[in-house]
Structures are given as structure tokens and as C-alpha cells.
Design a protein around this motif. Structure first.
Motif, mmCIF file in Angstrom:
data_model
loop_
_atom_site.group_PDB
_atom_site.id
_atom_site.type_symbol
_atom_site.label_atom_id
_atom_site.label_comp_id
_atom_site.label_asym_id
_atom_site.label_seq_id
_atom_site.Cartn_x
_atom_site.Cartn_y
_atom_site.Cartn_z
ATOM 1 N N THR A 128 31.545 46.819 107.547
ATOM 2 C CA THR A 128 32.306 47.903 108.154
ATOM 3 C C THR A 128 33.761 47.754 107.725
ATOM 4 O O THR A 128 34.130 46.786 107.054
ATOM 5 C CB THR A 128 32.222 47.857 109.689
ATOM 6 O OG1 THR A 128 33.002 46.723 110.147
ATOM 7 C CG2 THR A 128 30.780 47.707 110.166
ATOM 8 N N LYS A 129 34.601 48.666 108.168
ATOM 9 C CA LYS A 129 36.018 48.626 107.784
ATOM 10 C C LYS A 129 36.732 47.388 108.324
ATOM 11 O O LYS A 129 37.800 47.015 107.833
ATOM 12 C CB LYS A 129 36.733 49.894 108.265
ATOM 13 C CG LYS A 129 36.779 50.080 109.775
ATOM 14 C CD LYS A 129 37.477 51.385 110.125
ATOM 15 C CE LYS A 129 37.492 51.620 111.643
ATOM 16 N NZ LYS A 129 38.253 50.582 112.350
ATOM 17 N N ASN A 130 36.149 46.740 109.317
ATOM 18 C CA ASN A 130 36.762 45.536 109.880
ATOM 19 C C ASN A 130 36.411 44.270 109.098
ATOM 20 O O ASN A 130 37.022 43.224 109.297
ATOM 21 C CB ASN A 130 36.339 45.354 111.335
ATOM 22 C CG ASN A 130 36.861 46.461 112.238
ATOM 23 O OD1 ASN A 130 37.972 46.946 112.037
ATOM 24 N ND2 ASN A 130 36.060 46.861 113.205
ATOM 25 N N ASP A 131 35.409 44.374 108.237
ATOM 26 C CA ASP A 131 34.943 43.206 107.492
ATOM 27 C C ASP A 131 35.711 43.044 106.185
ATOM 28 O O ASP A 131 36.315 43.985 105.666
ATOM 29 C CB ASP A 131 33.450 43.330 107.203
ATOM 30 C CG ASP A 131 32.627 43.426 108.479
ATOM 31 O OD1 ASP A 131 32.918 42.665 109.419
ATOM 32 O OD2 ASP A 131 31.712 44.270 108.538
ATOM 33 N N GLY A 152 37.427 48.610 104.090
ATOM 34 C CA GLY A 152 38.264 47.508 104.560
ATOM 35 C C GLY A 152 38.869 46.718 103.417
ATOM 36 O O GLY A 152 38.908 47.161 102.271
ATOM 37 N N ALA A 176 40.131 38.562 108.719
ATOM 38 C CA ALA A 176 39.009 38.826 109.616
ATOM 39 C C ALA A 176 39.342 38.455 111.058
ATOM 40 O O ALA A 176 38.873 39.103 112.005
ATOM 41 C CB ALA A 176 37.768 38.057 109.148
ATOM 42 N N THR A 178 42.153 38.861 112.356
ATOM 43 C CA THR A 178 42.998 39.959 112.837
ATOM 44 C C THR A 178 42.171 41.198 113.165
ATOM 45 O O THR A 178 42.389 41.858 114.183
ATOM 46 C CB THR A 178 44.059 40.323 111.775
ATOM 47 O OG1 THR A 178 44.870 39.183 111.523
ATOM 48 C CG2 THR A 178 44.930 41.476 112.248
ATOM 49 N N THR A 179 41.204 41.503 112.299
ATOM 50 C CA THR A 179 40.412 42.736 112.469
ATOM 51 C C THR A 179 39.215 42.546 113.391
ATOM 52 O O THR A 179 38.624 43.522 113.854
ATOM 53 C CB THR A 179 39.900 43.221 111.103
ATOM 54 O OG1 THR A 179 39.018 42.236 110.539
ATOM 55 C CG2 THR A 179 41.055 43.479 110.143
ATOM 56 N N GLY A 181 36.470 41.190 112.290
ATOM 57 C CA GLY A 181 35.305 41.379 111.438
ATOM 58 C C GLY A 181 34.763 40.078 110.880
ATOM 59 O O GLY A 181 35.158 38.984 111.287
#
Length: 421
Positions: A128-131, A152, A176, A178-179, A181
């Protein structure tokens, strides 16, 4: 002012397209004719063919041809119609998946209709965009294009450089955290251009220090490496550390299609989230039943792989003995590195094909650095001692012509566009 979209295309054909007027039909988009074999026809003459990925020679194996013919007669080219989720699922597809999973020592597998789009879709589905994605800079185009879909962060590490990978894992870990992910590392089991195995064992060892999952594209390793032919992970003794294993049928299996293997829960997730499979036609029964037979031969006829490696060793040792640079390949892929320009390379390959009856792939800038010519050969189980001896003799002859300026002189006397080269 809005420009016509096609203006740019007319002015800039791309780094390879600019050679089309001189190269098409000969250097690119060549027409090899006759049955797939170690020797085929090119422009009306027989050539020794080093440019097909039929590693084990299964394309014309009598048992393979028989099952392909029978499947075509029974099912035609269309069956089953529709995507797997809707109407294209069969027990034969399930059987092939189960056998592939067992062969590469994973809990489950999922059959894919094409390798390239399958890999794109696998990457897209896993993150996903967080990874964060961390991948080898020399990865195959299907991986690069899959990473392009990622919304991401992504980092490349230097080719097969574990120190560089670690530095990027440190960056990815901070990102990661921070996000919120995770991290996906992507590499290849075998890098198809230069022939090195990916450093899978070293990458897996980094799991003791960093939290990430590992996706491996083993298109050239499946069927050629490992005690049973299960690939680069088996060869390096780290198959368990590969979280998602991918291979195509377009190499050792001499067919069309691909598969992905992993723990059952991951495969169950991918089955319902791979857009390239959800919205595309199922792999036709011809290829599905054909793949079952090919897999059976991989398991029951180890002499095919043994003959392949006999030819690989004879060719590679012959090149090294004669002083040719084949890099650090430790697989069947056999690159030969020479120094020269693109025009010289074109003249040299023309000489190989017309005067020595050798057909192989040429790789030049922008795929590799300027001033380097890479002649790539793919040995197969169908090649003979005579094929190898003739090829080695041809290599000695062309090296002399390259070094004494013969090819450069011919290139200068012919109309070769060297702009931007």
C-alpha cells in the motif's frame, strides 16, 4: 497551446527505436524459422541458435508435443473462457498449482496467465502507499514497472550489493516507522542479462536484523538450479526465507504462463487481489495441461538438466580458456563482454550471422554502459559439442577483427547513424 501528442513520438523514437530503419528485421524483430532447436533457419541459411530460453529442450520433447496436441484437440485454444474468478477455473488449474507449490516447497501456489503482467500485479497487490519497496537496481523490467505502480516510497540498492541493501533497509525502516507500513525487498533468483544469481542467502540473513518480506523473481533459476531444479533458493539453501516465490513458464517450461508461491494465507489474499488475473482470461487448457507434463519431466528426467549443465560448462570454460570476459555468471546465462561502439557491434553481429552462422543476442547502450558490447548466449540441453566448438572458433575470429579495427573501418564506410551514441 496544447501540443499534438504524436509530435514528440515523431521526433523522438526512443533509445532503441532510433535504430529501427537499420536494425528492424535483422538485429531486432529477426525472423527465425523452423522447429525450435539448437539450429534454425535465418535469412535462408542454417544458424546455431543461442537466443532462445528453452533451457531443457522441452519445446520439442516428444511427450510434450504429444500432450500439447491432445489438449488442443480436446479443448481447442479458448477453453476455459473468462477470468478464473468468474468462469475460467478448473480442477486441472488446481492440480497444476498444487504440484508447483510442492515442487518449490511452498504451502500454496497460484497460476498466472502471463509472467510480466503477473509480476506487476503481485507487487501492486502486496503493498500500500504506507509500505516501502527496496529493490535491486538491475531488476527485470517487469519488476521496475511493478514498482512504478507503487504510490509509496521506494529505494534501489546497488546490484547484488549487500552493504548497499543494508543502507537502504535502514532508510526504509525509518520511513516505515513513520508511515506505519512494512517493507518489501525484491530481487531476482538469476539476473537474466549478466547471469549472476541474486544473493538470496545473504538477503535472507538480514531478516535477523531488519523486518521485511522478500519477493524473488526466479524466471531463469526455476528448472536450471538446485538439486531438484526448484531454483536459486534451493541452490543456495534458503528457499524457506523467500516469502513470495515467482517464476514464469517461458524459460525452462518452454511455454506461456507463470505462477506465484507462498504461504497459503498469502496466496489466498493474492487470489482475490491480483488485478491482472481478476480482469483477464484464464490460462487456456492447452498451456495448463502442457505445463503439468513439463513439470512432470522436470521431476522425472534429471538427465535434461544434467545435459544442460554439461553444455553450459563446456561453453563457459571454453570461453574463459580463450581469454574472454564472461563476467561473474554462475548460471546458464552466458554473457561475453567486448569493447566497442554500437556501429561496430552491428557489423560484428552481421559477420557472426552471415559468415559464421552464429545467431545470438546483442545488448548495447542504454541497457549496458556506452562502449561495451554484450553478446548473450543461452545454452540449452539440445546444443551439441559441435555447436560449441564452432561457436568458440567464431568468437576467436571476431575478437581479432574487433581488435584490429576491421569492424570499425566497415562501420565508418557504411551509413550508420551514430548521432547521440
Amino acid at each position: 497551446m496544447v501540443n499534438d501528442l504524436f509530435d514528440r513520438i515523431q521526433k523522438n523514437k526512443g533509445p532503441l527505436g532510433k535504430w529501427a530503419s537499420q536494425a528492424e528485421g535483422y538485429y531486432v524483430f529477426p525472423k527465425l524459422e523452423g522447429p525450435l532447436s539448437n539450429r534454425m533457419m535465418f535469412h535462408g541459411k542454417e544458424v546455431i541458435n543461442w537466443s532462445i530460453n528453452d533451457y531443457l529442450g522441452l519445446s520439442n520433447h516428444p511427450e510434450v508435443r504429444k500432450i500439447d496436441t491432445e489438449a488442443a484437440a480436446e479443448y481447442g485454444a479458448a477453453y476455459p473462457m473468462g477470468a478464473r474468478m468468474m468462469s475460467g477455473h478448473t480442477t486441472v488449474h488446481e492440480q497444476l498449482q498444487d504440484e508447483l507449490a510442492a515442487f518449490v516447497k511452498k504451502e500454496a501456489a497460484y497460476l498466472l496467465n502471463f509472467g510480466y503482467q503477473g509480476m506487476l500485479s503481485i507487487i501492486d497487490a502486496l503493498v500500500t502507499k504506507n509500505d516501502v519497496i527496496v529493490y535491486d537496481v538491475d531488476s527485470h523490467a517487469c519488476i521496475i514497472d511493478g514498482v512504478r505502480l507503487h504510490m509509496g516510497k521506494r529505494f534501489t540498492y546497488k546490484h547484488n550489493d549487500i552493504e548497499s541493501l543494508e543502507k537502504n533497509l535502514e532508510r526504509a525502516t525509518k520511513m516505515a516507522e513513520t508511515t506505519g507500513g512494512g517493507i518489501l525487498v525484491i530481487t531476482e533468483g538469476v539476473f537474466g542479462m549478466r547471469g549472476q544469481q541474486g544473493k538470496l542467502k545473504e538477503i535472507v540473513a538480514l531478516k535477523d536484523k531488519y523486518s521485511f518480506r522478500l519477493l524473488v523473481d526466479d524466471a531463469h533459476g526455476f528448472g536450471t538450479l538446485g538439486a531438484t531444479g526448484a531454483g536459486a533458493g534451493e541452490e543456495q539453501g534458503c528457499q524457506d526465507g523467500i516469502d513470495v516465490y515467482f517464476s514464469t513458464f517461458a524459460k525452462s517450461m518452454a511455454s506461456i504462463g507463470a505462477f506465484v508461491a507462498a504461504d497459503k494465507d498469502i496466496i489466498d489474499y493474492l487470489k482475490y487481489n491480483l488485478r491482472s488475473q481478476m480482469f483477464a482470461k484464464s490460462l487456456p487448457m492447452i498451456f495448463t495441461k502442457g505445463a503439468l507434463k513439463r513439470l512432470e519431466l522436470l521431476k522425472t528426467q534429471p538427465e535434461l538438466k544434467a545435459k544442460l549443465w554439461e553444455n553450459v560448462n563446456m561453453l563457459q570454460n571454453g570461453l574463459k580458456t580463450r581469454g574472454f570476459n564472461i563476467g561473474d555468471t554462475n548460471t546458464c546465462v552466458t554473457p561475453v563482454y567486448l569493447e566497442g561502439s554500437i556501429p561496430e557491434a552491428m557489423v560484428m553481429v552481421n559477420d557472426l550471422r552471415e559468415n559464421y552462422n552464429i545467431f545470438l543476442s546483442i545488448v548495447v547502450y542504454p541497457v549496458i554502459p556506452k562502449g561495451i558490447i554484450l553478446l548473450r548466449m543461452i545454452p540449452t540441453a539440445t546444443h551439441t559439442k559441435e555447436d560449441i566448438e564452432e561457436t568458440l572458433a567464431a568468437y576467436e575470429a571476431i575478437r581479432e577483427k574487433l581488435e584490429n579495427g576491421t569492424y570499425k573501418k566497415i562501420a565508418e564506410e557504411t551509413t550508420v547513424d551514430v548521432s547521440n551514441v
